[in-house]
Scaffold this motif. Structure first.
Motif, PDB file in Angstrom:
ATOM      1  N   SER A  62       0.119  12.641 -32.098  1.00  0.00           N
ATOM      2  CA  SER A  62       0.783  13.648 -32.834  1.00  0.00           C
ATOM      3  C   SER A  62       2.388  13.496 -33.329  1.00  0.00           C
ATOM      4  N   THR A  63       2.793  12.793 -32.266  1.00  0.00           N
ATOM      5  CA  THR A  63       4.507  12.885 -32.172  1.00  0.00           C
ATOM      6  C   THR A  63       4.860  11.534 -32.843  1.00  0.00           C
ATOM      7  N   TYR A  64       4.051  10.364 -32.475  1.00  0.00           N
ATOM      8  CA  TYR A  64       4.677   9.019 -32.912  1.00  0.00           C
ATOM      9  C   TYR A  64       3.913   8.646 -34.220  1.00  0.00           C
ATOM     10  N   THR A  65       3.165   9.092 -34.784  1.00  0.00           N
ATOM     11  CA  THR A  65       2.366   8.851 -36.056  1.00  0.00           C
ATOM     12  C   THR A  65       3.336   9.346 -37.223  1.00  0.00           C
ATOM     13  N   THR A  66       3.653   8.797 -38.304  1.00  0.00           N
ATOM     14  CA  THR A  66       4.271   9.482 -39.531  1.00  0.00           C
ATOM     15  C   THR A  66       3.361   9.992 -40.619  1.00  0.00           C
ATOM     16  N   ALA A  67       4.071  10.979 -41.300  1.00  0.00           N
ATOM     17  CA  ALA A  67       3.408  11.451 -42.323  1.00  0.00           C
ATOM     18  C   ALA A  67       3.535  10.603 -43.617  1.00  0.00           C
ATOM     19  N   GLY A  68       2.262  10.222 -44.226  1.00  0.00           N
ATOM     20  CA  GLY A  68       2.184   9.252 -45.111  1.00  0.00           C
ATOM     21  C   GLY A  68       2.199   7.784 -44.777  1.00  0.00           C
ATOM     22  N   GLY A  69       2.481   7.432 -43.360  1.00  0.00           N
ATOM     23  CA  GLY A  69       2.231   6.174 -42.990  1.00  0.00           C
ATOM     24  C   GLY A  69       1.073   5.604 -42.719  1.00  0.00           C
ATOM     25  N   ASP A  70       0.829   4.377 -42.601  1.00  0.00           N
ATOM     26  CA  ASP A  70      -0.343   3.808 -42.075  1.00  0.00           C
ATOM     27  C   ASP A  70      -0.877   4.075 -40.933  1.00  0.00           C
ATOM     28  N   LEU A  71      -1.857   5.193 -40.770  1.00  0.00           N
ATOM     29  CA  LEU A  71      -2.382   5.670 -39.673  1.00  0.00           C
ATOM     30  C   LEU A  71      -3.041   4.669 -38.764  1.00  0.00           C
ATOM     31  N   MET A  72      -3.796   3.815 -39.216  1.00  0.00           N
ATOM     32  CA  MET A  72      -4.419   2.938 -38.452  1.00  0.00           C
ATOM     33  C   MET A  72      -3.590   1.883 -37.716  1.00  0.00           C
ATOM     34  N   LEU A  73      -2.462   1.273 -38.608  1.00  0.00           N
ATOM     35  CA  LEU A  73      -1.601   0.582 -37.703  1.00  0.00           C
ATOM     36  C   LEU A  73      -0.929   1.231 -36.945  1.00  0.00           C
ATOM     37  N   GLU A  74      -0.413   2.584 -37.149  1.00  0.00           N
ATOM     38  CA  GLU A  74       0.411   3.293 -36.258  1.00  0.00           C
ATOM     39  C   GLU A  74      -0.505   3.588 -34.887  1.00  0.00           C
ATOM     40  N   SER A  75      -1.683   4.072 -35.128  1.00  0.00           N
ATOM     41  CA  SER A  75      -2.706   4.418 -33.950  1.00  0.00           C
ATOM     42  C   SER A  75      -2.905   3.087 -32.964  1.00  0.00           C
ATOM     43  N   VAL A  76      -3.163   2.067 -33.596  1.00  0.00           N
ATOM     44  CA  VAL A  76      -3.315   0.839 -32.986  1.00  0.00           C
ATOM     45  C   VAL A  76      -2.072   0.323 -32.283  1.00  0.00           C
ATOM     46  N   THR A  77      -0.813   0.576 -32.744  1.00  0.00           N
ATOM     47  CA  THR A  77       0.328  -0.033 -32.378  1.00  0.00           C
ATOM     48  C   THR A  77       0.690   0.837 -31.014  1.00  0.00           C
ATOM     49  N   ILE A  78       0.301   2.214 -31.104  1.00  0.00           N
ATOM     50  CA  ILE A  78       0.762   3.155 -30.054  1.00  0.00           C
ATOM     51  C   ILE A  78      -0.318   2.833 -28.968  1.00  0.00           C
ATOM     52  N   ALA A  79      -1.527   2.744 -29.252  1.00  0.00           N
ATOM     53  CA  ALA A  79      -2.447   2.151 -28.223  1.00  0.00           C
ATOM     54  C   ALA A  79      -2.278   0.974 -27.406  1.00  0.00           C
ATOM     55  N   LEU A  80      -1.563  -0.121 -27.985  1.00  0.00           N
ATOM     56  CA  LEU A  80      -1.310  -1.537 -27.689  1.00  0.00           C
ATOM     57  C   LEU A  80      -0.100  -1.286 -26.514  1.00  0.00           C
ATOM     58  N   ILE A  81       0.911  -0.298 -27.089  1.00  0.00           N
ATOM     59  CA  ILE A  81       1.940  -0.053 -26.048  1.00  0.00           C
ATOM     60  C   ILE A  81       1.830   0.419 -25.132  1.00  0.00           C
ATOM     61  N   PHE A  82       0.867   1.228 -25.071  1.00  0.00           N
ATOM     62  CA  PHE A  82       0.273   2.245 -23.741  1.00  0.00           C
ATOM     63  C   PHE A  82      -0.533   1.132 -22.843  1.00  0.00           C
ATOM     64  N   GLY A  83      -1.221   0.333 -23.431  1.00  0.00           N
ATOM     65  CA  GLY A  83      -1.954  -0.780 -22.826  1.00  0.00           C
ATOM     66  C   GLY A  83      -1.025  -1.623 -21.892  1.00  0.00           C
TER      67      GLY A  83
END
Length: 199
Positions: A131-152
């Motif tokens: 909810s905090t690090y995805t952007t409105a109108g951004g590529d939700l799939m790319l952002e979600s996968v990026t966030i997940a990989l950073i956490f991993g």
């Protein structure tokens, strides 16, 4: 997305390294079973949480908004499972030799991965990050996968650190009573972490 990578990494480090159910259980596992036998547990947390973050980012949070009862069931199911794990830690039975480790076994990869879906801190971290690090109108799939990989990437060293801490503590606990006292303390911390998540 690049402008929020710094804050995202900071958030991931802060939430991954601080005490919570996963890290408390890893410390207990490292002390009781050693580092090598705790590796599947560590990998289960790191990979399971990465998948959880990506899944929430790709739409699961919408399902929970429509059907909040599912989220509540997971929340209370997770609380019950945490209490069971606290009981397991507190009652881990040492062998007859004072220097030996308990007879039980650590969590498996699959148990640790599935536990992420029941862990209140994991939910807080995953939903907070998406909810905090995805952007409105951004590529939700790319952002979600990026966030997940950073956490991993951050999560695996963090959990390894807690398991190693447990191993170091385990070396100091060379008597049955000391190991039993440590296990009870870890179980109480696990219950306390659960209480904090619900307050």
């Amino acid at each position: 997305m690049t402008e929020i990578l710094g804050p995202l990494v900071t958030f991931a480090v802060a939430t991954s390294i601080t005490p919570g159910p996963n890290n408390i259980m890893l410390t207990a596992s490292g002390a009781n079973f050693g580092f090598r036998r705790t590796v599947p547990h560590m990998l289960g947390i790191a990979i399971g949480f990465t998948i959880m973050v990506a899944t929430i980012g790709l739409g699961l949070s919408e399902i929970f908004e429509r059907f909040p009862v599912i989220h509540e069931l997971l929340r209370y199911g997770g609380a019950a499972y945490l209490l069971y794990l606290a009981y397991r830690i507190a009652t881990a039975a040492p062998t007859t030799s004072d220097a030996a480790r308990p007879v039980g076994r650590p969590l498996t990869f699959l148990q640790a991965a599935l536990f992420q879906w029941l862990n209140p801190k994991s939910w807080m971290m995953a939903v907070g990050a998406i909810s905090t690090y995805t952007t409105a109108g951004g590529d939700l799939m790319l952002e979600s996968v990026t966030i997940a990989l950073i956490f991993g990437a951050i999560g695996l060293p963090a959990v390894a650190l807690w398991a190693a801490l447990g191993v170091a503590i385990g070396r100091l606990l060379q008597t049955r009573w000391a190991l039993r006292a440590f296990n009870i303390a870890m179980a109480l911390l696990l219950v306390a972490s659960l209480a904090l998540m619900f307050v």
